[in-house]
Scaffold this motif. Structure first.
Motif, PDB file in Angstrom:
ATOM      1  N   LEU A   1     -41.327 -33.332  30.695  1.00  0.00           N
ATOM      2  CA  LEU A   1     -40.196 -33.494  31.619  1.00  0.00           C
ATOM      3  C   LEU A   1     -40.544 -34.284  32.867  1.00  0.00           C
ATOM      4  O   LEU A   1     -39.665 -34.593  33.666  1.00  0.00           O
ATOM      5  N   VAL A   2     -41.817 -34.638  33.018  1.00  0.00           N
ATOM      6  CA  VAL A   2     -42.235 -35.389  34.208  1.00  0.00           C
ATOM      7  C   VAL A   2     -41.523 -36.727  34.286  1.00  0.00           C
ATOM      8  O   VAL A   2     -41.112 -37.175  35.364  1.00  0.00           O
ATOM      9  N   LYS A   3     -41.349 -37.369  33.143  1.00  0.00           N
ATOM     10  CA  LYS A   3     -40.771 -38.714  33.152  1.00  0.00           C
ATOM     11  C   LYS A   3     -39.308 -38.735  33.619  1.00  0.00           C
ATOM     12  O   LYS A   3     -38.774 -39.798  33.949  1.00  0.00           O
ATOM     13  N   TYR A   4     -38.700 -37.558  33.601  1.00  0.00           N
ATOM     14  CA  TYR A   4     -37.294 -37.527  34.021  1.00  0.00           C
ATOM     15  C   TYR A   4     -37.130 -37.344  35.531  1.00  0.00           C
ATOM     16  O   TYR A   4     -36.013 -37.402  36.043  1.00  0.00           O
ATOM     17  N   GLN A   5     -38.240 -37.102  36.217  1.00  0.00           N
ATOM     18  CA  GLN A   5     -38.170 -36.951  37.662  1.00  0.00           C
ATOM     19  C   GLN A   5     -37.991 -38.316  38.315  1.00  0.00           C
ATOM     20  O   GLN A   5     -38.728 -39.245  38.027  1.00  0.00           O
ATOM     21  N   ASN A   6     -37.023 -38.419  39.177  1.00  0.00           N
ATOM     22  CA  ASN A   6     -36.732 -39.659  39.916  1.00  0.00           C
ATOM     23  C   ASN A   6     -36.435 -40.840  38.992  1.00  0.00           C
ATOM     24  O   ASN A   6     -36.676 -41.992  39.360  1.00  0.00           O
TER      25      ASN A   6
END
Length: 307
Positions: free
Chosen positions: A32-37
């Protein structure tokens, strides 16, 4: 009768629902990191929608399992709860019956105690009976089981004595507003309120006296004005009387206010000069009376002037 569990609560209820929580949490944190910002562009819209669908599917799977487990988990509890409700309903019925009887008994005891208190009050109140009804001095806590009858009687005695003394204080003042003070006192048995009524009455009387004083002063001023006007009229008459020609008399009559009667001054008999008084009056006469009045003035040498 006793409620007994065949197993301990810890043995009945599972300690935990075990699943791969830690593994799944770790994988989500990474993926889910890639969905941040993230910023959605036209080229990435399709991919973003696919990712959203996958995430929703995963979420629904996890939450679906939660609901499934909760339902199964609650089955034994719901069954247990229904059985407990049957038992408590059976117990409630006699409890309500007992409670009803207890309340009826307690009310009967209170009624009996209230009757005893009222009887003692009636025997003690004496000449204040018409002024002090029991209901106005009753204290609800007297009916509590913890309140002893002997203590209540002492309290009643003290109340009656206070009322009797307060009434004496009011009557000893010998005020005209005594009845108003008594009426106010008997509303709440407060001597302070009775004295406040006295002050109110005194203020009202003071205002009334001041008003009457002002009215009397006004009357005196009006009377003084009238006297001044009358004096002015008399002075005017005196001045006109002095202008009358000797030997002539001016007669005021209903028909003619300027009639002049001539007399012969040689026929007048000299008499000692006396102080003249001025009389102002108006008469209604017939022609004959008019002539007679003229003759009277001439005969008696009376000077008459116009007003």
């Amino acid at each position: 009768m006793e409620f007994i569990l065949e197993k301990e609560v810890g043995d009945i209820i599972p300690q935990a629902v075990v699943f791969n929580f830690d593994q799944l949490k770790q994988e989500l944190e990474v993926s889910l990191v890639k969905y941040q910002n993230m910023v959605i562009t036209e080229d990435a819209t399709k991919e973003a929608k696919e990712d959203r669908a996958k995430l929703n599917a995963l979420k629904n799977t996890i939450d679906g399992k939660r609901k499934e487990i909760k339902k199964e988990w609650n089955k034994p509890y719901v069954e247990f709860e229904d059985k407990v409700k049957v038992l408590t309903a059976m117990i409630d019925e006699p409890i309500q019956a007992i409670d009803k009887q207890v309340k009826a008994y307690e009310q009967a005891v209170k009624d009996e105690k209230a009757a005893e208190i009222k009887l003692y009050f009636d025997e003690t109140i004496g000449d204040l009976e018409t002024l002090v009804p029991y209901g106005k001095i009753h204290v609800p806590k007297w009916l509590n089981s913890s309140e002893r009858l002997s203590a209540i009687k002492k309290e009643i005695n003290a109340i009656i004595e206070t009322i009797r003394n307060d009434i004496k204080v009011i009557k000893d003042l010998e005020m005209e507003c005594e009845q108003q003070m008594l009426d106010k006192y008997l509303q709440s048995f407060s001597i302070a309120e009775a004295m406040a009524e006295k002050k109110r009455w005194e203020d009202q009387v003071e205002k009334m006296l001041e008003y009457e004083k002002q009215q009397e002063l006004k009357k005196q001023q009006e009377a003084a004005k009238i006297i001044a006007l009358e004096r002015a009229k008399v002075s005017a008459v005196d001045a006109k009387t002095e202008e009358v020609i000797p030997g002539q008399v001016a007669i005021m009559a209903q028909e003619d206010f300027t009639t002049v009667v001539s007399t012969d001054p040689h026929q007048q008999i000299a008499e000692p000069e006396q102080k003249l008084e001025v009389l102002i009056f108006k008469v209604a006469v017939t022609p004959e009376q008019k002539k007679a009045l003229k003759a009277f003035f001439v005969e008696n040498k009376i000077k008459v002037g116009r007003v």
